[in-house]
Write an enzyme that holds these catalytic residues in place. Structure first.
Site, mmCIF file in Angstrom:
data_model
loop_
_atom_site.group_PDB
_atom_site.id
_atom_site.type_symbol
_atom_site.label_atom_id
_atom_site.label_comp_id
_atom_site.label_asym_id
_atom_site.label_seq_id
_atom_site.Cartn_x
_atom_site.Cartn_y
_atom_site.Cartn_z
ATOM 1 N N ARG A 183 -3.914 -3.820 15.561
ATOM 2 C CA ARG A 183 -4.058 -3.284 14.397
ATOM 3 C C ARG A 183 -5.007 -1.424 14.591
ATOM 4 O O ARG A 183 -5.437 -1.687 13.963
ATOM 5 C CB ARG A 183 -5.143 -4.357 13.476
ATOM 6 N N SER A 270 -5.221 -9.740 4.952
ATOM 7 C CA SER A 270 -6.501 -10.667 5.315
ATOM 8 C C SER A 270 -7.354 -8.934 5.477
ATOM 9 O O SER A 270 -7.451 -7.854 5.926
ATOM 10 C CB SER A 270 -5.592 -10.358 6.943
ATOM 11 N N GLU A 401 -10.571 -4.809 8.050
ATOM 12 C CA GLU A 401 -9.549 -4.539 8.505
ATOM 13 C C GLU A 401 -9.116 -2.706 7.334
ATOM 14 O O GLU A 401 -8.697 -1.829 8.114
ATOM 15 C CB GLU A 401 -8.071 -4.957 8.101
#
Length: 405
Positions: A183, A270, A401
Site C-alpha cells: 500500500r 478497507s 488507508e
C-alpha cells in the site's frame, strides 16, 4: 466508478474532448463515502493534452490543489477544499509492442479500474484478474499499489507517465523506481505531481487456435481464501472468468463492491492497512493473533504517539496516521490482521458511536460506512476511536488507508 461488471467499451488512447470547469462544486457526491464540502473550483480534463494544460495552469497560479480520481480512497472535510480540484477523466487503453507471450497496455489515468480488469479478462490476458471489483481509477493503482487476493498492481506495472510538480515535466518512471510496497509507493513518500498513464505487462494466456477469452487460465492462485472459494489448492491455475467471478462474490459478501442496493458499499473500502511490526513485538500479542512473515525489506514497528494532554492518538494527518516508529532493523517483520485487532479490541460489525451516522460495516470490520447523512467529522471520529481502542489494547496504531483532505 461504474458498478457494472460487464465488458467495458475501450476508448482509443489519447482522445480529447476538452475540459469541464465549475465553481463551488460539492465533493461528497464524487466520492464513494459520500461526505465532503464544496471545492472552490473543479476542473475535469477529458484528454491528456487538456490534463497537462490544466494542471500546469493551476501550478502556475499558486492555488492550492489536489487530484481526484474515482473518489474511492479519500475522506474530504465538511468544510470542503478552498482551492482547485483536478478531477482526472481521461480515458484510453492502447495496446503497444510487447515481447512474445505478453501484452502491454498503456492506460490513461482516468480509465475506471474495474472496466480495465473486466476488459483484460474478456481478452484472456492474466495479471489483474484477482483485482476485480476494486473501485477507483487506473491512475490511482500505482499510488498505493492496490492489491487483493494475492495480486498487486505493482506485479504487472511496467512504468508510469508522470507530470512532476518539481520540474513541470513529463517523466516516465520505471517500475524499479516506483518504490512499490504494501500500500505504498514513491508517490506516498512525498513525490508530488499527477499520474498521466500507467503501462501494464500482462500474460497472454490465450494462445489457442480459437480464442478462449475468460476461459483462458489465469495466474496461479496465491491466496488461501480465494483458493477455497474456487475449490482448488493454492498454486493451481483457474480460468480467468472463474477467478473474477469468485473475487467479485467474495468482495460483495464483504460490501466491497459498489452497489446502489448495498448500504455497506457506501465506504472507502478497507479503512486501515494491516500493520507491519517486528517479530519480537508480535510475540507479545495473543497466540491466536493472525500473522504473516514479511519477506520484503524491513519495516518499522508501529507504536502509539499519544497526545500530551489526553494520552489519546488524535492525529490522522501524518505519514503514519499519527504513529511514531522505531528505527528499522534487520529483525524479521510480520504483518498483522487489522480486522482481528479491531474485533479483539471490542469493536464488532455494525458498531457505531452514540448519535453518529458513521458505523463499522455489518459485513466487514475493516470498513467504515456512511449509514446515511454522515458528516466527514463522524467518519474521522469513529476512525480515531478505533485507533485509540486498538492502541490501548495492543500498543499498535492502525494507519488509515484513505487520504484525508
Amino acid at each position: 466508478m461504474s458498478g457494472r461488471h460487464g465488458r467495458p467499451e475501450p476508448h482509443a488512447e489519447g482522445q480529447s474532448n476538452g475540459s469541464v470547469e465549475a465553481a463551488d462544486v460539492p465533493l461528497g457526491p464524487l466520492t464513494t463515502l459520500k461526505v465532503g464540502g464544496p471545492a472552490a473550483r473543479i476542473i475535469e480534463p477529458q484528454g491528456e493534452p487538456e490534463l497537462l494544460q490544466s494542471v500546469l495552469g493551476v501550478w502556475d497560479s499558486g492555488d492550492d490543489w489536489f487530484v481526484l480520481g474515482g473518489g474511492s480512497n479519500v475522506v474530504i472535510s465538511d468544510e470542503g477544499f478552498d482551492g482547485t480540484v483536478v478531477r482526472v477523466a481521461t480515458r484510453g487503453v492502447a495496446r503497444i509492442v510487447a515481447p512474445s507471450g505478453t501484452v502491454r497496455l498503456r492506460v490513461q489515468a482516468g480509465e475506471p479500474w474495474e472496466d480495465l480488469v473486466a476488459y483484460t479478462v474478456e481478452q484472456g490476458w492474466s495479471g489483474l484478474e484477482a483485482l476485480s471489483g476494486i473501485p477507483g481509477s487506473t491512475g490511482a493503482s500505482p499510488i498505493q499499489n492496490i492489491g487483493a487476493y494475492g495480486q498487486e498492481a505493482g506485479d504487472s506495472i511496467v512504468s508510469v507517465d508522470f507530470l512532476d510538480y518539481g520540474t513541470g515535466r513529463v517523466e516516465r518512471i520505471a517500475r524499479d523506481d516506483l518504490e512499490l510496497g504494501y500500500r505504498t509507493s514513491v508517490f506516498k513518500k512525498g513525490r508530488r505531481g499527477v499520474v498521466l498513464s500507467v503501462t501494464f505487462s500482462l500474460t497472454d494466456s490465450d494462445d489457442s487456435a480459437e480464442p478462449l477469452g475468460p476461459l483462458a487460465l489465469g495466474n496461479p492462485i496465491a491466496y488461501p481464501q480465494l483458493a477455497a472459494a474456487l475449490g482448488v489448492a493454492v498454486g493451481d491455475r483457474v480460468a480467468l472468468g472463474a477467478v473474477r467471478s469468485a473475487v467479485l462474490s467474495l468482495r460483495s459478501s464483504k460490501g466491497m463492491v459498489l452497489d446502489a442496493a448495498d448500504p455497506d458499499s457506501v465506504s472507502a473500502g478497507s479503512f486501515f492497512t494491516n500493520p507491519i511490526v517486528s517479530e519480537n513485538f508480535a510475540r507479545g500479542l495473543p497466540s491466536d493473533a493472525p500473522r504473516w512473515l514479511v519477506e520484503a525489506e524491513p519495516a518499522p514497528v508501529v507504536v502509539p504517539l499519544p497526545d500530551p494532554a489526553s494520552g489519546l492518538v488524535v492525529d490522522l494527518s501524518g505519514p503514519l496516521g499519527g504513529a511514531a516508529s522505531a528505527s528499522a532493523s534487520t529483525e524479521p517483520q510480520v504483518k498483522l490482521s487489522a480486522a482481528w485487532l479491531i474485533e479483539r479490541a471490542g469493536i464488532g460489525k455494525g458498531f457505531s458511536l452514540p448519535g453518529s451516522r458513521a458505523a463499522i460495516s455489518s459485513k466487514h470490520t475493516l470498513a467504515i460506512v456512511n449509514t446515511g447523512g454522515a458528516a466527514a467529522a463522524d467518519i474521522a471520529e469513529l476512525s480515531r476511536y478505533i485507533q485509540n481502542r486498538v492502541s490501548a489494547e495492543f500498543g499498535v496504531v492502525l494507519q488509515p488507508e484513505p487520504v484525508f483532505i
